[in-house]
Write an enzyme that holds these catalytic residues in place. Structure first.
Site, mmCIF file in Angstrom:
data_model
loop_
_atom_site.group_PDB
_atom_site.id
_atom_site.type_symbol
_atom_site.label_atom_id
_atom_site.label_comp_id
_atom_site.label_asym_id
_atom_site.label_seq_id
_atom_site.Cartn_x
_atom_site.Cartn_y
_atom_site.Cartn_z
ATOM 1 N N HIS A 124 -0.357 1.685 -2.860
ATOM 2 C CA HIS A 124 0.957 2.034 -3.241
ATOM 3 C C HIS A 124 1.770 2.811 -1.976
ATOM 4 C CE1 HIS A 124 3.074 5.015 -6.529
ATOM 5 N NE2 HIS A 124 3.688 4.051 -5.834
ATOM 6 N N THR A 141 14.622 -3.406 -4.010
ATOM 7 C CA THR A 141 15.306 -4.427 -4.840
ATOM 8 C C THR A 141 16.147 -3.500 -5.991
ATOM 9 O OG1 THR A 141 13.548 -4.235 -6.371
ATOM 10 C CG2 THR A 141 13.343 -6.262 -4.733
ATOM 11 N N CYS A 153 10.791 -6.529 -12.196
ATOM 12 C CA CYS A 153 11.345 -7.178 -11.054
ATOM 13 C C CYS A 153 10.497 -8.196 -10.671
ATOM 14 C CB CYS A 153 11.583 -6.016 -10.032
ATOM 15 S SG CYS A 153 11.967 -6.583 -8.485
ATOM 16 N N CYS A 175 9.180 -7.891 -6.939
ATOM 17 C CA CYS A 175 8.116 -6.787 -7.046
ATOM 18 C C CYS A 175 6.869 -7.581 -7.525
ATOM 19 C CB CYS A 175 8.732 -5.775 -7.697
ATOM 20 S SG CYS A 175 10.160 -4.925 -7.058
ATOM 21 N N ARG A 232 10.892 -6.026 0.106
ATOM 22 C CA ARG A 232 12.065 -4.932 0.401
ATOM 23 C C ARG A 232 12.524 -4.430 -0.656
ATOM 24 N NH1 ARG A 232 16.270 -9.516 2.866
ATOM 25 N NH2 ARG A 232 17.024 -10.334 0.805
ATOM 26 N N ARG A 260 9.214 9.924 0.139
ATOM 27 C CA ARG A 260 7.879 9.512 -0.312
ATOM 28 C C ARG A 260 6.885 10.077 0.381
ATOM 29 N NH1 ARG A 260 8.854 4.816 -3.560
ATOM 30 N NH2 ARG A 260 11.022 3.950 -3.212
ATOM 31 N N SER A 306 -4.219 3.986 -3.930
ATOM 32 C CA SER A 306 -3.196 4.933 -3.353
ATOM 33 C C SER A 306 -2.570 4.393 -1.982
ATOM 34 C CB SER A 306 -3.750 6.268 -3.189
ATOM 35 O OG SER A 306 -2.883 7.171 -2.415
#
Length: 446
Positions: free
Chosen positions: A231, A169, A370, A373, A167, A263, A228
Site C-alpha cells: 500500500h 488517475t 479504475c 489501477c 501513476r 500520506r 501495508s
C-alpha cells in the site's frame, strides 16, 4: 527464535524524526538498523539505488517483460458495484489482430470523466496475437500462491506496461477506501473488534491496534506488514507521478510533495506515515530474497526469455542473470526459515491459511474500478504471490535438474515471471523515489 522474528518487526526501532529544524531529519528519512538482523536502511538505499535499480529498469524495458497478459473485465466476486464509475461505458475494448490496436475508455458520468481519462489503459501493441501464442508455448505451469487470470480466456489481453505506467488517475475516495478496507479488515487475520488507525470508514481511533499486532504470531504479523508495504509503495508511485498540470497540448506529470506529505508525514498521519515506510522496506527485503533464491531456476540452459528474437533473448537472459547475481550478493538478506516452523501440523494449517488469504486479496483486485489501477494492482499482488511461492519452495528449487530435457520440480509461468520482476521494479522504484522526495523536502526547508 531466529533473527527473522525480530526482522518481521522490521524497523520498529528505526529512528524517524520530523524535519522541524536543521537538526532534524525529514519524516521520510528512515534510518538505522533493522533490529537483530544486522541490516540497516542505509545499506538497502545504497544497494538498491546504485546496484539494483539501473539494471532492473533496463531489463523491464525489454519485450519479454513489458507485455503482461491480464483480464481487466472480471466481475467483482465480493459485492455488486452500484457506483457510476463502474458502468459498462468504462470498460476496456479488447485488442484486435491489428498490430496497433487501442483501448479506449468512454466517460458516462461527469464526476468520473477525469479519473477515467487518467486511468485508461493504452492497449497499443507492437506484435500481433501470433507472436504471443508462440510465447505461450514456452511457458511452464505450476501451483501458485495467488489467483491468476485464465490466459486462454478471450477476455484476457496483452497490455504494454511501458504505455500504461502506474501513476495518479484520480481514483480515490470511498470507492478506493472500500478496496483497502476489505483487504485490511477481512484479509489480514484481524478481528473486527480491533480497529485500524486512521481508517476513513471507521470512527474508532485505532488505539490498541499495535498491541494486537505485536501479539500475533510472526507469520500473521509479517502478512500485515507485506500488505501495508505494498500500500505504501503504491502511494509513493502516485505521489511521484502526479498530474501537476493539464492543458490542450499536454499533461505534466511529476512529484507532488504535498500529496506525499499527506500520506506519510508523521504529524499529518498521527505517526502512521513512518510505520508505512518501514513496511515498504520490509516488502523490499522479502522480494529481494525471492530473487536471490530463484537464481538456479533461471540459470538452467533450458530456460529462455523467449520472444522469437534470438540475439535479443540471449542478451536479456544474460542481463537477467547478472541482476539475480547482484541480488544474491546482498549481504544482509531476509531470513525466512523461521516461518511456518514448529509443529508440522499447525505449520501446514497456518501456511494454507496464509496462502488462501493472499489468494483472496488477489481476487479483490477485480473490484478496483479504475482499470489502470486494477492492472497494476493485479500485477503487483501476483508478483508478491510469486515471491512468496519462491520463498516456500526452497527444496523444489534446490532439487531442480540441470538437464535441458527434464521438467523441473519447480516451475514459473511467463505471467508469474513478468509479474515478479515488474512488481519488484515497483518496490525498487519506490525506494528510489524516497530519495527524490527527501531532496525535494530538504530544498523546501532551505
Amino acid at each position: 527464535m531466529k533473527s527473522f522474528i525480530l526482522l518481521a518487526l522490521v524497523l520498529t526501532s528505526v529512528h524517524v524524526t520530523t524535519a522541524g529544524s536543521a537538526a532534524h531529519r525529514c519524516f521520510c528519512q528512515v534510518t538505522g538498523t533493522l533490529d537483530d538482523c544486522a541490516c540497516d536502511v542505509e545499506t538497502i538505499d545504497s544497494f538498491n539505488n546504485k546496484e539494483i535499480f539501473p539494471k532492473l529498469q533496463k531489463l523491464l524495458s525489454s519485450d519479454y517483460f513489458r507485455f503482461y497478459k491480464v483480464n481487466l473485465n472480471n466481475p467483482c466476486p465480493f459485492w455488486t458495484d452500484h457506483s457510476q464509475c463502474g458502468l459498462k461505458y468504462c470498460a476496456v475494448k479488447p485488442c484486435t489482430e491489428v498490430v496497433e490496436s487501442h483501448i479506449v475508455y468512454m466517460a458516462h458520468i461527469k464526476e468520473c470523466e477525469k479519473a477515467e481519462k487518467l486511468g485508461a489503459v493504452d492497449g497499443s501493441l507492437r506484435y500481433n496475437k501470433f507472436y504471443f501464442c508462440e510465447w505461450k508455448k514456452h511457458d511452464d505451469e505450476s501451483d501458485r500462491f495467488c489467483m491468476l487470470d485464465d490466459e486462454d480466456s478471450p477476455k484476457s489481453q496483452y497490455v504494454d506496461l511501458l504505455l500504461n505506467p502506474e501513476r495518479f488517475t484520480g481514483y480515490k475516495g470511498p470507492e478506493a477506501w472500500r478496496i483497502w478496507n476489505s483487504i485490511y479488515e477481512e484479509n489480514c487475520f484481524k478481528p473486527y473488534s480491533v480497529k485500524r488507525p486512521l481508517n476513513p470508514l471507521a470512527s474508532n481511533s485505532g488505539q490498541g491496534f499495535y498491541r494486537w499486532l505485536e501479539g500475533l504470531c510472526v507469520e500473521k504479523r509479517a502478512f500485515f506488514r507485506l500488505v501495508s508495504g505494498l500500500h505504501a509503495s503504491i502511494n509513493t508511485h502516485l505521489s511521484a507521478r502526479y498530474l501537476l498540470d493539464e492543458n490542450w497540448f499536454e499533461m505534466k506529470w511529476g512529484h507532488n510533495v504535498s500529496e506525499f506529505q499527506q500520506r506519510f508525514d508523521e504529524e499529518l498521519t498521527e505517526g502512521e506515515g513512518p510505520k508505512r515506510l518501514r513496511n515498504l522496506y520490509f516488502l523490499y527485503l522479502i522480494e529481494l530474497r525471492a530473487l536471490a533464491k530463484v537464481l538456479p531456476y533461471f540459470e538452467r540452459p533450458a530456460f529462455h526469455l523467449y520472444t522469437g528474437q534470438r540475439t535479443q533473448d540471449n542478451e536479456n537472459k544474460k542481463l537477467l542473470l547478472e541482476l539475480l547475481h547482484v541480488a544474491k550478493s546482498f549481504p544482509l538478506h531476509f531470513d525466512e526459515t523461521a516461518l511456518f516452523a514448529g509443529n508440522k501440523k499447525e505449520a501446514m494449517k497456518l501456511k494454507e491459511d496464509f496462502k488462501m488469504t493472499f489468494k483472496n486479496i488477489s481476487r479483490i483486485m477485480d473490484c478496483v474500478e479504475c482499470f489502470k489501477c486494477r492492472l497494476w494492482g493485479k500485477l503487483q499482488t501476483q508478483g508478491l504471490g510469486t515471491a512468496l511461492k519462491i520463498l516456500f519452495s526452497e527444496r523444489q528449487i534446490e532439487a531442480m535438474p540441470n538437464m535441458s530435457n527434464t521438467n523441473p520440480s519447480f516451475q514459473l509461468s511467463r505471467q508469474e515471471i513478468v509479474s515478479l520482476f515488474n512488481a519488484f521494479g515497483r518496490i525498487s522504484t519506490s525506494v528510489r523515489e524516497l530519495e527524490n522526495f527527501r531532496s525535494l523536502l530538504s530544498n523546501l526547508k532551505q
